[in-house]
Design a protein around this motif. Sequence first.
Motif, PDB file in Angstrom:
ATOM      1  N   ASP A 343     -15.880  -9.061  44.075  1.00 51.77           N
ATOM      2  CA  ASP A 343     -15.102 -10.290  44.268  1.00 51.77           C
ATOM      3  C   ASP A 343     -15.886 -11.326  45.066  1.00 51.77           C
ATOM      4  O   ASP A 343     -15.341 -12.003  45.944  1.00 51.77           O
ATOM      5  CB  ASP A 343     -13.764  -9.992  44.963  1.00 51.77           C
ATOM      6  CG  ASP A 343     -12.825  -9.200  44.073  1.00 51.77           C
ATOM      7  OD1 ASP A 343     -12.881  -9.416  42.849  1.00 51.77           O
ATOM      8  OD2 ASP A 343     -12.060  -8.383  44.592  1.00 51.77           O
ATOM      9  N   TRP A 344     -17.162 -11.452  44.763  1.00 54.41           N
ATOM     10  CA  TRP A 344     -18.012 -12.434  45.429  1.00 54.41           C
ATOM     11  C   TRP A 344     -17.566 -13.848  45.061  1.00 54.41           C
ATOM     12  O   TRP A 344     -16.866 -14.064  44.061  1.00 54.41           O
ATOM     13  CB  TRP A 344     -19.475 -12.224  45.008  1.00 54.41           C
ATOM     14  CG  TRP A 344     -19.670 -12.341  43.513  1.00 54.41           C
ATOM     15  CD1 TRP A 344     -19.615 -11.341  42.598  1.00 54.41           C
ATOM     16  CD2 TRP A 344     -19.885 -13.544  42.774  1.00 54.41           C
ATOM     17  NE1 TRP A 344     -19.778 -11.831  41.333  1.00 54.41           N
ATOM     18  CE2 TRP A 344     -19.950 -13.195  41.404  1.00 54.41           C
ATOM     19  CE3 TRP A 344     -20.032 -14.876  43.125  1.00 54.41           C
ATOM     20  CZ2 TRP A 344     -20.165 -14.126  40.397  1.00 54.41           C
ATOM     21  CZ3 TRP A 344     -20.238 -15.812  42.116  1.00 54.41           C
ATOM     22  CH2 TRP A 344     -20.303 -15.426  40.777  1.00 54.41           C
ATOM     23  N   ASN A 345     -17.992 -14.808  45.866  1.00 51.24           N
ATOM     24  CA  ASN A 345     -17.758 -16.204  45.504  1.00 51.24           C
ATOM     25  C   ASN A 345     -18.890 -17.069  46.030  1.00 51.24           C
ATOM     26  O   ASN A 345     -19.598 -16.698  46.977  1.00 51.24           O
ATOM     27  CB  ASN A 345     -16.390 -16.701  45.985  1.00 51.24           C
ATOM     28  CG  ASN A 345     -16.284 -16.741  47.490  1.00 51.24           C
ATOM     29  OD1 ASN A 345     -16.979 -17.501  48.168  1.00 51.24           O
ATOM     30  ND2 ASN A 345     -15.386 -15.920  48.041  1.00 51.24           N
ATOM     31  N   LEU A 346     -19.056 -18.199  45.381  1.00 50.85           N
ATOM     32  CA  LEU A 346     -20.124 -19.139  45.692  1.00 50.85           C
ATOM     33  C   LEU A 346     -19.516 -20.527  45.833  1.00 50.85           C
ATOM     34  O   LEU A 346     -18.714 -20.945  44.998  1.00 50.85           O
ATOM     35  CB  LEU A 346     -21.159 -19.131  44.566  1.00 50.85           C
ATOM     36  CG  LEU A 346     -22.405 -20.006  44.729  1.00 50.85           C
ATOM     37  CD1 LEU A 346     -23.324 -19.448  45.798  1.00 50.85           C
ATOM     38  CD2 LEU A 346     -23.153 -20.111  43.397  1.00 50.85           C
ATOM     39  N   VAL A 347     -19.869 -21.235  46.904  1.00 42.38           N
ATOM     40  CA  VAL A 347     -19.395 -22.599  47.132  1.00 42.38           C
ATOM     41  C   VAL A 347     -20.607 -23.529  47.113  1.00 42.38           C
ATOM     42  O   VAL A 347     -21.584 -23.301  47.835  1.00 42.38           O
ATOM     43  CB  VAL A 347     -18.635 -22.719  48.467  1.00 42.38           C
ATOM     44  CG1 VAL A 347     -18.278 -24.175  48.751  1.00 42.38           C
ATOM     45  CG2 VAL A 347     -17.364 -21.881  48.422  1.00 42.38           C
ATOM     46  N   LEU A 348     -20.539 -24.550  46.272  1.00 47.87           N
ATOM     47  CA  LEU A 348     -21.625 -25.524  46.139  1.00 47.87           C
ATOM     48  C   LEU A 348     -21.096 -26.906  46.479  1.00 47.87           C
ATOM     49  O   LEU A 348     -19.970 -27.258  46.099  1.00 47.87           O
ATOM     50  CB  LEU A 348     -22.178 -25.527  44.706  1.00 47.87           C
ATOM     51  CG  LEU A 348     -22.757 -24.214  44.189  1.00 47.87           C
ATOM     52  CD1 LEU A 348     -23.098 -24.327  42.711  1.00 47.87           C
ATOM     53  CD2 LEU A 348     -23.986 -23.802  44.991  1.00 47.87           C
ATOM     54  N   GLN A 349     -21.928 -27.674  47.169  1.00 54.01           N
ATOM     55  CA  GLN A 349     -21.572 -29.049  47.511  1.00 54.01           C
ATOM     56  C   GLN A 349     -22.591 -29.990  46.880  1.00 54.01           C
ATOM     57  O   GLN A 349     -23.784 -29.938  47.191  1.00 54.01           O
ATOM     58  CB  GLN A 349     -21.544 -29.232  49.029  1.00 54.01           C
ATOM     59  CG  GLN A 349     -20.992 -30.577  49.475  1.00 54.01           C
ATOM     60  CD  GLN A 349     -20.908 -30.687  50.990  1.00 54.01           C
ATOM     61  OE1 GLN A 349     -21.877 -30.393  51.681  1.00 54.01           O
ATOM     62  NE2 GLN A 349     -19.762 -31.094  51.503  1.00 54.01           N
ATOM     63  N   HIS A 350     -22.107 -30.823  45.962  1.00 49.36           N
ATOM     64  CA  HIS A 350     -22.961 -31.793  45.277  1.00 49.36           C
ATOM     65  C   HIS A 350     -22.078 -32.952  44.811  1.00 49.36           C
ATOM     66  O   HIS A 350     -20.985 -32.734  44.281  1.00 49.36           O
ATOM     67  CB  HIS A 350     -23.675 -31.161  44.081  1.00 49.36           C
ATOM     68  CG  HIS A 350     -24.756 -32.010  43.504  1.00 49.36           C
ATOM     69  ND1 HIS A 350     -24.497 -33.086  42.690  1.00 49.36           N
ATOM     70  CD2 HIS A 350     -26.113 -31.966  43.637  1.00 49.36           C
ATOM     71  CE1 HIS A 350     -25.638 -33.665  42.341  1.00 49.36           C
ATOM     72  NE2 HIS A 350     -26.635 -33.003  42.900  1.00 49.36           N
ATOM     73  N   ASP A 375     -16.535 -33.337  46.087  1.00 45.83           N
ATOM     74  CA  ASP A 375     -17.953 -33.032  45.940  1.00 45.83           C
ATOM     75  C   ASP A 375     -18.251 -31.562  46.186  1.00 45.83           C
ATOM     76  O   ASP A 375     -19.412 -31.168  46.278  1.00 45.83           O
ATOM     77  CB  ASP A 375     -18.794 -33.893  46.895  1.00 45.83           C
ATOM     78  CG  ASP A 375     -18.548 -33.546  48.358  1.00 45.83           C
ATOM     79  OD1 ASP A 375     -17.542 -32.865  48.645  1.00 45.83           O
ATOM     80  OD2 ASP A 375     -19.361 -33.951  49.204  1.00 45.83           O
ATOM     81  N   THR A 376     -17.204 -30.728  46.301  1.00 47.05           N
ATOM     82  CA  THR A 376     -17.383 -29.316  46.616  1.00 47.05           C
ATOM     83  C   THR A 376     -16.591 -28.474  45.628  1.00 47.05           C
ATOM     84  O   THR A 376     -15.429 -28.770  45.345  1.00 47.05           O
ATOM     85  CB  THR A 376     -16.916 -29.012  48.052  1.00 47.05           C
ATOM     86  OG1 THR A 376     -17.557 -29.910  48.954  1.00 47.05           O
ATOM     87  CG2 THR A 376     -17.261 -27.589  48.438  1.00 47.05           C
ATOM     88  N   GLY A 377     -17.227 -27.439  45.120  1.00 45.20           N
ATOM     89  CA  GLY A 377     -16.566 -26.559  44.166  1.00 45.20           C
ATOM     90  C   GLY A 377     -16.792 -25.098  44.501  1.00 45.20           C
ATOM     91  O   GLY A 377     -17.808 -24.723  45.100  1.00 45.20           O
ATOM     92  N   MET A 378     -15.829 -24.276  44.140  1.00 46.93           N
ATOM     93  CA  MET A 378     -15.908 -22.831  44.367  1.00 46.93           C
ATOM     94  C   MET A 378     -16.069 -22.130  43.030  1.00 46.93           C
ATOM     95  O   MET A 378     -15.368 -22.426  42.056  1.00 46.93           O
ATOM     96  CB  MET A 378     -14.640 -22.348  45.078  1.00 46.93           C
ATOM     97  CG  MET A 378     -14.596 -20.850  45.301  1.00 46.93           C
ATOM     98  SD  MET A 378     -13.145 -20.398  46.263  1.00 46.93           S
ATOM     99  CE  MET A 378     -13.159 -18.619  46.053  1.00 46.93           C
ATOM    100  N   PHE A 379     -17.005 -21.179  42.965  1.00 44.56           N
ATOM    101  CA  PHE A 379     -17.305 -20.441  41.743  1.00 44.56           C
ATOM    102  C   PHE A 379     -17.179 -18.950  42.038  1.00 44.56           C
ATOM    103  O   PHE A 379     -17.559 -18.490  43.113  1.00 44.56           O
ATOM    104  CB  PHE A 379     -18.728 -20.749  41.270  1.00 44.56           C
ATOM    105  CG  PHE A 379     -19.001 -22.210  41.022  1.00 44.56           C
ATOM    106  CD1 PHE A 379     -18.962 -22.726  39.743  1.00 44.56           C
ATOM    107  CD2 PHE A 379     -19.290 -23.068  42.076  1.00 44.56           C
ATOM    108  CE1 PHE A 379     -19.210 -24.074  39.513  1.00 44.56           C
ATOM    109  CE2 PHE A 379     -19.534 -24.412  41.863  1.00 44.56           C
ATOM    110  CZ  PHE A 379     -19.498 -24.916  40.574  1.00 44.56           C
ATOM    111  N   TRP A 380     -16.670 -18.200  41.072  1.00 41.89           N
ATOM    112  CA  TRP A 380     -16.597 -16.751  41.208  1.00 41.89           C
ATOM    113  C   TRP A 380     -16.616 -16.118  39.830  1.00 41.89           C
ATOM    114  O   TRP A 380     -16.462 -16.789  38.801  1.00 41.89           O
ATOM    115  CB  TRP A 380     -15.372 -16.326  42.018  1.00 41.89           C
ATOM    116  CG  TRP A 380     -14.032 -16.584  41.401  1.00 41.89           C
ATOM    117  CD1 TRP A 380     -13.272 -15.702  40.696  1.00 41.89           C
ATOM    118  CD2 TRP A 380     -13.272 -17.807  41.425  1.00 41.89           C
ATOM    119  NE1 TRP A 380     -12.093 -16.277  40.299  1.00 41.89           N
ATOM    120  CE2 TRP A 380     -12.071 -17.573  40.740  1.00 41.89           C
ATOM    121  CE3 TRP A 380     -13.505 -19.072  41.975  1.00 41.89           C
ATOM    122  CZ2 TRP A 380     -11.104 -18.561  40.572  1.00 41.89           C
ATOM    123  CZ3 TRP A 380     -12.545 -20.054  41.805  1.00 41.89           C
ATOM    124  CH2 TRP A 380     -11.367 -19.794  41.125  1.00 41.89           C
ATOM    125  N   GLY A 381     -16.808 -14.802  39.777  1.00 44.77           N
ATOM    126  CA  GLY A 381     -17.028 -14.104  38.515  1.00 44.77           C
ATOM    127  C   GLY A 381     -15.770 -13.910  37.693  1.00 44.77           C
ATOM    128  O   GLY A 381     -14.643 -13.957  38.204  1.00 44.77           O
TER     129      GLY A 381
END
Length: 464
Positions: A343-350, A375-381
């Motif tokens: 249940d990992w997650n990744l947050v990117l700011q662009h 400008d920020t999004g959360m990504f997960w599997g």
Amino acid sequence: MERFVFVLLVFLCNSSFRFTATDAYDPVDPNGNITINWDFQVLNVKDMSPYTVMVSIHNYQMYRHIEHPGWRLSWNWTGKEVIWNTVGAETTEQGDCSRVGAANARPHCCLRRPVMVDLPPGTPYNRQVANCCRGGVLSSFVQNNLTSTAAFQMVVGEFALAKDDGGGSMEPEKPWHFDIGVPGYTCSNATTVAPTRVKVDKNRYEQVLLTWQVTCSYSQYRASGVPSCCVSMSTFYSETIVDCPRCSCACQGSPTPTSPQCVRQCKASPCPAPILVPVCTVDQPRTPALPASSDDEPAAPIVWCSEHMCPIRVHWHVKVNYRQYWRVKVTVSNYNLVKNYSDWNLVLQHPNLRSLTQLFSFNYKPLVEYGSFNDTGMFWGLRFYNEMLLQDGNVQTEMILEKESDFTYSGGWAFPRRVYFNGQECVMPPADQYPKLPNGASELRGSSLIAGNCLLLLFFFVLV
């Protein structure tokens, strides 16, 4: 000279203070916290009979979750309270209960500071309550708000009443010094809030007798002084691959106890068995024999030897340029040889994430916290596909973004501003090392356009 040294020391001290202060505040999730409610279901202060309380733990953090081995809620009793019974959780020790109870009715716990842990999945139904029994794991609120809450019920006796504050209300003395048992979290004292209301059917609400509330906040600096991830970059228009900064998470040979050990791959044949030492040994690219860890304790990081020494690397690659769009590939690699990330997650700011058009292989949700500015999004599997990042493995996605009026490849604009993995901010390369456009790229673009127009004019005149 002495004055110069003094000014330098003052500057370093101020710089260090600013780092700790700002690191305790999360600009991506400023309102995120873990809230603990004590909801009294049965309370009779007249005859001082044991009270029944439902304790619920709510993770209101958008992207930060509690992973294995899970939460371990502890507190200090004010008086001589004992826990007679629990459902949905249990204390790690019973303690000395010789002062209370009969031989056939001993309390569940008599410790002054009990430590409560969640029950594992598969617990018999007669020991369960709603939202219990997930082994202490809490999902982030965005990933799954149904599993971001835990709960247990307990019966408490031998309590004392708090001093009357003049309002005429009587309630038990509040416990204090709460701790959720996860590094980085600091909890407040319990306060009395409005009683919790629960909807029992379409038209009816019921409320508990009394509610105490505790709030726990997170600080990455308190969690660990060592980062756990880093970012590397590359582009289609440059042969330069910007790797993670050297010693991002540790240095090979670092004596720090929290620094990961590493194993290096070797090209010799046959290779000796892997030995875990600060200065890396050699081994073929296979999983080495690693020391086993307790189920209750997270395994210490053991990684493949690298310049950055991070368990997790996030690689951002600007892949393709279209007329109205551009394409980015993001790869998350797990260098940790003793841990899978479920249940990992990744947050990117662009700034261009607000124009995300298409995404492959990941879930995505924007984290809009400041009006309509996104400008920020959360990504997960995806569930049953890549929701677990395996040891020595990777997960990857590609995204297509629409170009906006401020789009440019120059000045490092095409790269993320911040990157978080599992709630930990990753180490970014210095901005002056970002891949750069080839010399004269803008001039070449203009020259190509002029040359093309000239050829069209010549072709037109030839036809005429």
